[in-house]
Scaffold this motif. Structure first.
Motif, PDB file in Angstrom:
ATOM      1  N   LEU A  60       3.665  -1.850   7.536  1.00 49.95           N
ATOM      2  CA  LEU A  60       2.996  -1.281   6.374  1.00 49.95           C
ATOM      3  C   LEU A  60       2.696  -2.436   5.432  1.00 49.95           C
ATOM      4  N   VAL A  61       1.421  -2.761   5.276  1.00 47.95           N
ATOM      5  CA  VAL A  61       1.011  -3.965   4.561  1.00 47.95           C
ATOM      6  C   VAL A  61       0.507  -3.618   3.160  1.00 47.95           C
ATOM      7  N   PHE A  62       0.929  -4.424   2.200  1.00 44.59           N
ATOM      8  CA  PHE A  62       0.542  -4.284   0.803  1.00 44.59           C
ATOM      9  C   PHE A  62      -0.112  -5.586   0.349  1.00 44.59           C
ATOM     10  N   ALA A  63      -0.986  -5.512  -0.637  1.00 46.96           N
ATOM     11  CA  ALA A  63      -1.747  -6.674  -1.093  1.00 46.96           C
ATOM     12  C   ALA A  63      -0.852  -7.785  -1.632  1.00 46.96           C
ATOM     13  N   ASP A  64       0.254  -7.394  -2.262  1.00 46.08           N
ATOM     14  CA  ASP A  64       1.128  -8.391  -2.875  1.00 46.08           C
ATOM     15  C   ASP A  64       2.500  -7.772  -3.142  1.00 46.08           C
ATOM     16  N   GLU A  65       3.397  -8.582  -3.656  1.00 49.18           N
ATOM     17  CA  GLU A  65       4.773  -8.143  -3.925  1.00 49.18           C
ATOM     18  C   GLU A  65       4.812  -7.010  -4.954  1.00 49.18           C
ATOM     19  N   ALA A  66       3.962  -7.082  -5.969  1.00 47.40           N
ATOM     20  CA  ALA A  66       3.936  -6.030  -6.986  1.00 47.40           C
ATOM     21  C   ALA A  66       3.527  -4.686  -6.376  1.00 47.40           C
ATOM     22  N   SER A  67       2.515  -4.702  -5.521  1.00 46.93           N
ATOM     23  CA  SER A  67       2.074  -3.471  -4.857  1.00 46.93           C
ATOM     24  C   SER A  67       3.163  -2.931  -3.928  1.00 46.93           C
ATOM     25  N   LEU A  68       3.861  -3.836  -3.263  1.00 48.73           N
ATOM     26  CA  LEU A  68       4.965  -3.429  -2.390  1.00 48.73           C
ATOM     27  C   LEU A  68       6.037  -2.710  -3.195  1.00 48.73           C
ATOM     28  N   LYS A  69       6.396  -3.260  -4.347  1.00 44.42           N
ATOM     29  CA  LYS A  69       7.432  -2.643  -5.182  1.00 44.42           C
ATOM     30  C   LYS A  69       7.020  -1.254  -5.642  1.00 44.42           C
ATOM     31  N   VAL A  70       5.757  -1.097  -6.010  1.00 45.65           N
ATOM     32  CA  VAL A  70       5.258   0.224  -6.410  1.00 45.65           C
ATOM     33  C   VAL A  70       5.368   1.187  -5.230  1.00 45.65           C
ATOM     34  N   GLY A  71       4.914   0.750  -4.062  1.00 45.67           N
ATOM     35  CA  GLY A  71       4.975   1.593  -2.868  1.00 45.67           C
ATOM     36  C   GLY A  71       6.395   1.982  -2.508  1.00 45.67           C
ATOM     37  N   LEU A  72       7.304   1.016  -2.555  1.00 43.60           N
ATOM     38  CA  LEU A  72       8.700   1.288  -2.204  1.00 43.60           C
ATOM     39  C   LEU A  72       9.348   2.293  -3.153  1.00 43.60           C
ATOM     40  N   GLY A  73       8.938   2.279  -4.409  1.00 48.41           N
ATOM     41  CA  GLY A  73       9.522   3.180  -5.390  1.00 48.41           C
ATOM     42  C   GLY A  73       8.853   4.538  -5.490  1.00 48.41           C
TER      43      GLY A  73
ATOM     44  N   THR B 290       3.247  10.607  15.464  1.00 48.55           N
ATOM     45  CA  THR B 290       1.795  10.643  15.250  1.00 48.55           C
ATOM     46  C   THR B 290       1.346  11.857  14.436  1.00 48.55           C
ATOM     47  N   SER B 291       2.007  12.994  14.600  1.00 49.39           N
ATOM     48  CA  SER B 291       1.522  14.200  13.926  1.00 49.39           C
ATOM     49  C   SER B 291       2.147  14.430  12.552  1.00 49.39           C
ATOM     50  N   VAL B 292       3.336  13.902  12.304  1.00 47.19           N
ATOM     51  CA  VAL B 292       4.013  14.137  11.026  1.00 47.19           C
ATOM     52  C   VAL B 292       4.225  12.840  10.244  1.00 47.19           C
ATOM     53  N   HIS B 293       4.837  11.853  10.878  1.00 52.81           N
ATOM     54  CA  HIS B 293       5.242  10.653  10.142  1.00 52.81           C
ATOM     55  C   HIS B 293       4.064   9.780   9.712  1.00 52.81           C
ATOM     56  N   VAL B 294       3.126   9.538  10.603  1.00 47.71           N
ATOM     57  CA  VAL B 294       1.974   8.700  10.237  1.00 47.71           C
ATOM     58  C   VAL B 294       1.223   9.294   9.039  1.00 47.71           C
ATOM     59  N   PRO B 295       0.911  10.585   9.032  1.00 42.39           N
ATOM     60  CA  PRO B 295       0.242  11.131   7.850  1.00 42.39           C
ATOM     61  C   PRO B 295       1.064  10.988   6.561  1.00 42.39           C
ATOM     62  N   LEU B 296       2.389  11.116   6.660  1.00 38.95           N
ATOM     63  CA  LEU B 296       3.238  10.923   5.476  1.00 38.95           C
ATOM     64  C   LEU B 296       3.167   9.478   4.986  1.00 38.95           C
ATOM     65  N   ALA B 297       3.371   8.545   5.889  1.00 35.61           N
ATOM     66  CA  ALA B 297       3.402   7.128   5.518  1.00 35.61           C
ATOM     67  C   ALA B 297       2.044   6.650   5.010  1.00 35.61           C
ATOM     68  N   ALA B 298       0.986   7.191   5.535  1.00 35.27           N
ATOM     69  CA  ALA B 298      -0.356   6.757   5.150  1.00 35.27           C
ATOM     70  C   ALA B 298      -0.683   7.060   3.695  1.00 35.27           C
ATOM     71  N   THR B 299       0.097   7.918   3.038  1.00 35.54           N
ATOM     72  CA  THR B 299      -0.162   8.272   1.642  1.00 35.54           C
ATOM     73  C   THR B 299       0.559   7.369   0.644  1.00 35.54           C
ATOM     74  N   VAL B 300       1.342   6.407   1.117  1.00 31.52           N
ATOM     75  CA  VAL B 300       2.102   5.542   0.212  1.00 31.52           C
ATOM     76  C   VAL B 300       1.144   4.742  -0.677  1.00 31.52           C
ATOM     77  N   PRO B 301       1.336   4.789  -1.987  1.00 26.17           N
ATOM     78  CA  PRO B 301       0.451   4.067  -2.903  1.00 26.17           C
ATOM     79  C   PRO B 301       0.487   2.554  -2.647  1.00 26.17           C
ATOM     80  N   GLY B 302      -0.677   1.936  -2.713  1.00 21.16           N
ATOM     81  CA  GLY B 302      -0.764   0.491  -2.551  1.00 21.16           C
ATOM     82  C   GLY B 302      -0.870   0.018  -1.118  1.00 21.16           C
ATOM     83  N   LEU B 303      -0.736   0.911  -0.177  1.00 18.80           N
ATOM     84  CA  LEU B 303      -0.804   0.548   1.241  1.00 18.80           C
ATOM     85  C   LEU B 303      -2.238   0.142   1.588  1.00 18.80           C
ATOM     86  N   VAL B 304      -2.411  -1.062   2.130  1.00 14.61           N
ATOM     87  CA  VAL B 304      -3.758  -1.522   2.486  1.00 14.61           C
ATOM     88  C   VAL B 304      -3.972  -1.574   3.998  1.00 14.61           C
ATOM     89  N   GLU B 305      -2.882  -1.539   4.748  1.00 14.02           N
ATOM     90  CA  GLU B 305      -2.991  -1.546   6.209  1.00 14.02           C
ATOM     91  C   GLU B 305      -1.717  -0.949   6.788  1.00 14.02           C
TER      92      GLU B 305
END
Length: 107
Positions: free
Chosen positions: A60-73, A23-38
């Motif tokens: 970690l939800v993304f709008a579509d496959e393209a957004s997911l790929k951007v986030g993953l990279g 809650t104090s370290v990982h969630v804030p890190l993950a929340a900054t991933v580009p394209g993340l919508v939820e």
């Protein structure tokens, strides 16, 4: 259709330390991933009272496959992925999935 990353965490050696770091370290890190919508997570419990196969599951939800790929990279996803070794002493299983809506729950 949305796309998501699913992370299933095994039972950690020290659940309190896991929870604190998550809650104090990982969630804030993950929340900054580009394209993340939820981003949601929750602790697992079995319906029959037995030990569930996972301690916690995150989505970690993304709008579509393209957004997911951007986030993953992204550098942000790499940082979040690297952080998993700092708290997930019970291991982690990660995968992606494409969501398919079957029906609406509005009644």
């Amino acid at each position: 259709m949305t796309a998501r990353v699913v992370v299933c965490y095994g039972t950690p050696e020290d659940p309190a330390a896991f929870d604190e770091h998550y809650t104090s370290v990982h969630v804030p890190l993950a929340a900054t991933v580009p394209g993340l919508v939820e981003f949601t997570y929750g602790k697992a419990s079995s319906m029959d009272g037995s030990e569930p196969p996972y301690y916690m599951i995150a989505y970690l939800v993304f709008a579509d496959e393209a957004s997911l790929k951007v986030g993953l990279g992204s550098a942000e996803m790499k940082a979040a992925g690297k952080d998993v070794r700092n708290f997930a002493t019970g291991g982690a299983t990660m995968f992606t999935q494409e969501d398919v809506r079957v029906s609406s729950v509005d009644r």
